[in-house]
Design a protein around this motif. Structure first.
Motif, PDB file in Angstrom:
ATOM      1  N   ALA A 154       0.838  -1.197   0.000  1.00  0.00           N
ATOM      2  CA  ALA A 154       0.000   0.000   0.000  1.00  0.00           C
ATOM      3  C   ALA A 154       0.876   1.251   0.000  1.00  0.00           C
ATOM      4  O   ALA A 154       1.908   1.302   0.692  1.00  0.00           O
ATOM      5  N   ASP A 155       0.469   2.265  -0.765  1.00  0.00           N
ATOM      6  CA  ASP A 155       1.300   3.448  -0.935  1.00  0.00           C
ATOM      7  C   ASP A 155       1.548   4.174   0.383  1.00  0.00           C
ATOM      8  O   ASP A 155       2.621   4.735   0.585  1.00  0.00           O
ATOM      9  N   VAL A 189       3.645   6.686   6.132  1.00  0.00           N
ATOM     10  CA  VAL A 189       4.929   6.332   6.726  1.00  0.00           C
ATOM     11  C   VAL A 189       6.002   7.349   6.378  1.00  0.00           C
ATOM     12  O   VAL A 189       6.771   7.796   7.240  1.00  0.00           O
ATOM     13  N   ARG A 190       6.070   7.761   5.113  1.00  0.00           N
ATOM     14  CA  ARG A 190       7.127   8.677   4.697  1.00  0.00           C
ATOM     15  C   ARG A 190       6.975  10.058   5.326  1.00  0.00           C
ATOM     16  O   ARG A 190       7.972  10.743   5.574  1.00  0.00           O
ATOM     17  N   CYS A 191       5.750  10.466   5.611  1.00  0.00           N
ATOM     18  CA  CYS A 191       5.536  11.749   6.292  1.00  0.00           C
ATOM     19  C   CYS A 191       5.923  11.656   7.765  1.00  0.00           C
ATOM     20  O   CYS A 191       6.630  12.518   8.297  1.00  0.00           O
ATOM     21  N   VAL A 192       5.449  10.614   8.413  1.00  0.00           N
ATOM     22  CA  VAL A 192       5.741  10.446   9.842  1.00  0.00           C
ATOM     23  C   VAL A 192       7.237  10.271  10.067  1.00  0.00           C
ATOM     24  O   VAL A 192       7.820  10.845  11.002  1.00  0.00           O
ATOM     25  N   GLU A 193       7.904   9.497   9.187  1.00  0.00           N
ATOM     26  CA  GLU A 193       9.349   9.312   9.326  1.00  0.00           C
ATOM     27  C   GLU A 193      10.104  10.636   9.168  1.00  0.00           C
ATOM     28  O   GLU A 193      11.153  10.833   9.792  1.00  0.00           O
ATOM     29  N   THR A 194       9.576  11.522   8.359  1.00  0.00           N
ATOM     30  CA  THR A 194      10.235  12.808   8.141  1.00  0.00           C
ATOM     31  C   THR A 194      10.253  13.659   9.396  1.00  0.00           C
ATOM     32  O   THR A 194      11.255  14.337   9.694  1.00  0.00           O
ATOM     33  N   VAL A 195       9.161  13.647  10.155  1.00  0.00           N
ATOM     34  CA  VAL A 195       9.067  14.550  11.302  1.00  0.00           C
ATOM     35  C   VAL A 195       9.231  13.865  12.659  1.00  0.00           C
ATOM     36  O   VAL A 195       9.266  14.549  13.689  1.00  0.00           O
TER      37      VAL A 195
END
Length: 292
Positions: A154-155, A189-195
């Motif tokens: 899933a994206d 995931v990619r947003c949460v990992e960023t911040v």
């Protein structure tokens, strides 16, 4: 041949008895009163330089604010180009050094008269043009992620790539310079990992914001704008991470509703930041920051 010497500084301010005071420094070498500033070190951003120079010259720990302007003047055969930012004093004590002999806190009107150089006065005027105590919202586009075409799950589960992970330290440092207190993110995931590193530094959880995903934003843009305004109205300094299909339209909508002019084409590179400054829910200033 003459060249440009890049430097950065700040109007350091604090509330005092219902008014605002700013810090001026007296430099021994030049026998002048000026705003704290200094040259960029190799590979250093203008905001990192302003933050560091304020610390070195005044002893103050600050939280950065909006961009105030740029001065340009000749030093010998070179041109010195100085970018200035607002910077709220948090704590710290001044200690005289070989470079800076004295620091004075003064009301803005008095400081304008104390400055030795005419070129500094427009910077102070730009600071005074808006209220000093603004709410800051750092709207972050997530760092680089792996290829969507090569991702089989899933994206929303697609993580940051190695190149994306390399973008995290400067983003984390930027959030610290602005004094991030709360962290929000689209639940990808990619947003949460960023911040997440910013949330660790602030000692707070990452609050998920479903409206800030591309999937939800389409058809609910006004609700997303209202949610951003709600976060801004809480005051302080917040971080909000979203996607490239959201940020340009969201910034344009918020700016239009506040009567603030922004570029017709709002940039939003991966790992970049829009530093948005509010009084209440009205956007009064916006700085676009490209992070390496």
């Amino acid at each position: 041949m003459p060249g440009n010497v890049a430097a950065a500084g700040a109007v350091v301010w604090r509330p005092r008895d219902g008014a605002v005071e700013v810090a001026l420094v007296h430099r021994l070498r030049y026998d002048d009163w000026t705003l704290p500033k200094g040259k960029l070190e190799a590979g250093e951003s203008v905001r990192a330089a302003a933050y560091r120079e304020v610390r070195e010259e005044t002893g103050a720990r600050v939280s950065l604010g909006r961009f105030l302007g740029r001065t340009r003047y000749r030093v010998g055969t070179d041109h010195k180009v100085v970018d200035y930012f607002a910077a709220r004093y948090l704590d710290g004590a001044f200690v005289p050094s070989e470079e800076v002999a004295e620091l004075r806190w003064m009301p803005v009107a008095d400081a304008a008269g104390q400055l030795s150089h005419d070129r500094d006065r427009p910077v102070l005027a730009a600071f005074s043009a808006l209220p000093a105590d603004l709410t800051t919202l750092l709207l972050v586009r997530h760092a680089k992620a792996g290829s969507r075409a090569q991702w089989e799950d899933a994206d929303e589960l697609r993580p940051l790539s190695r190149n994306g992970e390399k973008q995290l330290p400067p983003l984390r440092a930027l959030a610290a310079m602005y004094g991030a207190e709360r962290v929000h993110s689209a639940p990808l995931v990619r947003c949460v990992e960023t911040v997440r590193p910013m949330a660790v530094d602030a000692g707070v959880p990452v609050v998920e914001e479903e409206l800030l995903t591309e999937r939800k934003y389409e058809g609910m843009a006004e609700a997303a704008r209202d949610r951003l305004a709600e976060i801004a109205a809480a005051g302080g300094v917040s971080v909000l991470c979203s996607q490239g299909g959201v940020i340009p339209d969201l910034v344009s909508r918020v700016a239009a509703g506040s009567g603030l002019a922004v570029p017709r084409r709002v940039e939003s590179k991966k790992g970049s930041v829009w530093a948005l400054f509010f009084t209440g829910t009205r956007l009064v200033a916006a700085d676009y920051i490209r992070v390496p």
